[in-house]
Design a protein around this motif. Structure first.
Motif, PDB file in Angstrom:
ATOM      1  N   SER A  53       0.817  -1.219   0.000  1.00  0.00           N
ATOM      2  CA  SER A  53       0.000   0.000   0.000  1.00  0.00           C
ATOM      3  C   SER A  53       0.848   1.264   0.000  1.00  0.00           C
ATOM      4  CB  SER A  53      -0.922   0.010   1.219  1.00  0.00           C
ATOM      5  OG  SER A  53      -0.166   0.015   2.415  1.00  0.00           O
ATOM      6  N   VAL A  54       2.174   1.093   0.101  1.00  0.00           N
ATOM      7  CA  VAL A  54       3.073   2.248   0.128  1.00  0.00           C
ATOM      8  C   VAL A  54       3.373   2.689  -1.295  1.00  0.00           C
ATOM      9  CG1 VAL A  54       5.335   3.105   0.853  1.00  0.00           C
ATOM     10  CG2 VAL A  54       4.111   1.448   2.274  1.00  0.00           C
ATOM     11  N   GLU A  55       3.359   3.979  -1.522  1.00  0.00           N
ATOM     12  CA  GLU A  55       3.677   4.507  -2.844  1.00  0.00           C
ATOM     13  C   GLU A  55       5.114   4.145  -3.200  1.00  0.00           C
ATOM     14  OE1 GLU A  55       3.832   8.765  -5.280  1.00  0.00           O
ATOM     15  OE2 GLU A  55       3.023   8.664  -3.237  1.00  0.00           O
ATOM     16  N   VAL A  56       5.286   3.556  -4.384  1.00  0.00           N
ATOM     17  CA  VAL A  56       6.625   3.142  -4.807  1.00  0.00           C
ATOM     18  C   VAL A  56       7.477   4.376  -5.078  1.00  0.00           C
ATOM     19  CG1 VAL A  56       7.969   1.912  -6.548  1.00  0.00           C
ATOM     20  CG2 VAL A  56       5.778   0.974  -5.759  1.00  0.00           C
ATOM     21  N   SER A  57       8.630   4.409  -4.457  1.00  0.00           N
ATOM     22  CA  SER A  57       9.543   5.531  -4.616  1.00  0.00           C
ATOM     23  C   SER A  57      10.970   5.007  -4.562  1.00  0.00           C
ATOM     24  CB  SER A  57       9.332   6.569  -3.502  1.00  0.00           C
ATOM     25  OG  SER A  57       9.659   5.990  -2.243  1.00  0.00           O
ATOM     26  N   GLU A  58      11.909   5.881  -4.902  1.00  0.00           N
ATOM     27  CA  GLU A  58      13.318   5.481  -4.832  1.00  0.00           C
ATOM     28  C   GLU A  58      13.706   5.142  -3.394  1.00  0.00           C
ATOM     29  OE1 GLU A  58      17.738   7.205  -6.093  1.00  0.00           O
ATOM     30  OE2 GLU A  58      15.910   8.247  -6.717  1.00  0.00           O
ATOM     31  N   ILE A 112      12.011   4.092   8.197  1.00  0.00           N
ATOM     32  CA  ILE A 112      12.188   4.885   6.973  1.00  0.00           C
ATOM     33  C   ILE A 112      10.872   5.041   6.222  1.00  0.00           C
ATOM     34  CG2 ILE A 112      13.228   4.864   4.658  1.00  0.00           C
ATOM     35  CD1 ILE A 112      15.707   3.595   5.908  1.00  0.00           C
ATOM     36  N   ASN A 113      10.059   3.996   6.207  1.00  0.00           N
ATOM     37  CA  ASN A 113       8.836   3.999   5.399  1.00  0.00           C
ATOM     38  C   ASN A 113       7.566   4.191   6.211  1.00  0.00           C
ATOM     39  OD1 ASN A 113       9.919   3.222   2.597  1.00  0.00           O
ATOM     40  ND2 ASN A 113      10.831   1.654   3.913  1.00  0.00           N
ATOM     41  N   SER A 114       7.717   4.529   7.504  1.00  0.00           N
ATOM     42  CA  SER A 114       6.564   4.760   8.393  1.00  0.00           C
ATOM     43  C   SER A 114       5.595   3.575   8.356  1.00  0.00           C
ATOM     44  CB  SER A 114       5.837   6.052   7.994  1.00  0.00           C
ATOM     45  OG  SER A 114       6.707   7.160   8.067  1.00  0.00           O
ATOM     46  N   LEU A 115       6.153   2.380   8.545  1.00  0.00           N
ATOM     47  CA  LEU A 115       5.371   1.152   8.517  1.00  0.00           C
ATOM     48  C   LEU A 115       5.500   0.416   9.849  1.00  0.00           C
ATOM     49  CD1 LEU A 115       6.386  -0.213   4.991  1.00  0.00           C
ATOM     50  CD2 LEU A 115       4.081   0.496   5.663  1.00  0.00           C
ATOM     51  N   PRO A 116       4.553  -0.465  10.164  1.00  0.00           N
ATOM     52  CA  PRO A 116       4.706  -1.311  11.358  1.00  0.00           C
ATOM     53  C   PRO A 116       5.955  -2.186  11.213  1.00  0.00           C
ATOM     54  CG  PRO A 116       2.458  -1.406  10.492  1.00  0.00           C
ATOM     55  CD  PRO A 116       3.264  -0.694   9.469  1.00  0.00           C
ATOM     56  N   GLU A 117       6.624  -2.476  12.306  1.00  0.00           N
ATOM     57  CA  GLU A 117       7.873  -3.236  12.250  1.00  0.00           C
ATOM     58  C   GLU A 117       7.760  -4.587  11.542  1.00  0.00           C
ATOM     59  OE1 GLU A 117       9.764  -3.603  16.032  1.00  0.00           O
ATOM     60  OE2 GLU A 117      10.071  -1.440  16.277  1.00  0.00           O
ATOM     61  N   PRO A 118       6.664  -5.336  11.695  1.00  0.00           N
ATOM     62  CA  PRO A 118       6.600  -6.641  11.022  1.00  0.00           C
ATOM     63  C   PRO A 118       6.526  -6.545   9.485  1.00  0.00           C
ATOM     64  CG  PRO A 118       5.091  -6.573  12.877  1.00  0.00           C
ATOM     65  CD  PRO A 118       5.547  -5.162  12.644  1.00  0.00           C
TER      66      PRO A 118
END
Length: 312
Positions: free
Chosen positions: A51-56, A82-88
């Protein structure tokens, strides 16, 4: 905890995950130097990274996650930060690579383990796996997930990516298709935009193989692309002739002086004289031959479809 191992769809879901695992591992093998492979992996993920926008930034951090230095836990925490995501979330590649050891960060698994500390998540998941008596986290994921339209969309995407020159890639999905319920079958077929010969693999029972006299077909109108057209027509014949074997004279490249994907297709052979190999395959496989040549000098009884019939 409800594990749907007795659900009729469990084995289908498991096999679908096994097919997806092969696809994901292939992407992982290529993604060290190939951004498209990274994007493909992320798009087919089970967890939040899709669901994360693909970026460099995402691509580079994903490579560091798999190939970087430091412990796996350190890399998982850094990737999440770095990507503001849950650790798992970063467990995704490790799950596909080693499903006996690492759980998927799927929504179903995260509903069971409501804790985003990655160490707690892995320990709890391994405890649940041990209690379930299942073999690995592939089986566990298949047991806790439910069928949904995303699975059908993914299957359709895989079929639509199959090239006519490598139709055997669809065979595994054909076997999965047979296990789907009737509504899912109709839904999958409605999403197929592949070549008619590939689609016929899903709706027709294969009869005998077919041997295509590639040089004869291409020389009739001076088009190698006529092979595509003939396979399209064969998809509608009373008997579905599958698989196909393609035989060229060795001088075909000299005659056309182009580099065609048909020269690299599966079950493609170059032989001089081509007739010799065509007859040999036809007799060995009990195959039908598509050619304008009658092969009378070979004194062999074979079933033949005159190539000119396709252009009448």
């Amino acid at each position: 905890m409800l594990l749907n191992v007795y659900d009729p769809g469990y084995l289908t879901r498991l096999r679908m995950l096994q097919v997806k695992r092969k696809h994901q591992i292939d992407s992982l093998r290529r993604f060290k130097i190939n951004n498209q492979a990274v994007i493909s992996f992320i798009k087919d993920a089970l967890g939040p990274i899709k669901s994360v926008e693909v970026s460099e930034r995402l691509i580079n951090s994903f490579r560091d996650l798999v190939y970087g230095s430091g412990t796996i836990v350190e890399r998982l925490k850094k990737f999440a930060e770095i990507n503001s995501l849950p650790e798992p979330s970063g467990l995704e590649p490790f799950f596909w690579l080693k499903p006996k050891s690492y759980p998927p960060p799927s929504s179903e698994m995260r509903e069971l383990i409501e804790n985003d500390d990655v160490l707690h998540f892995v320990r709890k998941a391994r405890y649940l796996l041990e209690k379930s008596n299942l073999e690995d986290f592939l089986e566990f994921q298949a047991a806790i997930m439910k069928s949904n339209t995303e699975e059908i969309d993914w299957l359709a995407q895989q079929v639509n990516s199959v090239k006519l020159t490598c139709v055997s890639e669809a065979e595994v999905i054909v076997e999965l298709f047979k296990e789907l319920d009737e509504i899912s079958k109709v839904e999958l077929l409605s999403k197929l935009k592949c070549h008619p010969y590939v689609k016929a693999m899903f709706v027709r029972k294969p009869g005998r193989p077919v041997v295509l006299d590639g040089s004869n077909i291409a020389r009739l109108r001076g088009k190698l692309s006529d092979i595509d057209f003939i396979l399209e027509r064969l998809a509608t014949f009373n008997e579905f002739l599958y698989p196909y074997y393609l035989v060229f004279d060795k001088n075909i490249r000299h005659i056309f002086q182009v580099e065609s994907e048909w020269f690299h297709a599966e079950r493609t052979y170059f032989h001089s004289p081509a007739d010799e190999l065509i007859i040999s395959i036809a007799l060995e496989k009990n195959a039908v031959v598509v050619s304008g040549d009658r092969f009378e000098e070979w004194n062999q009884k074979i079933d033949r479809i005159d190539v000119r019939r396709f252009f009448e």
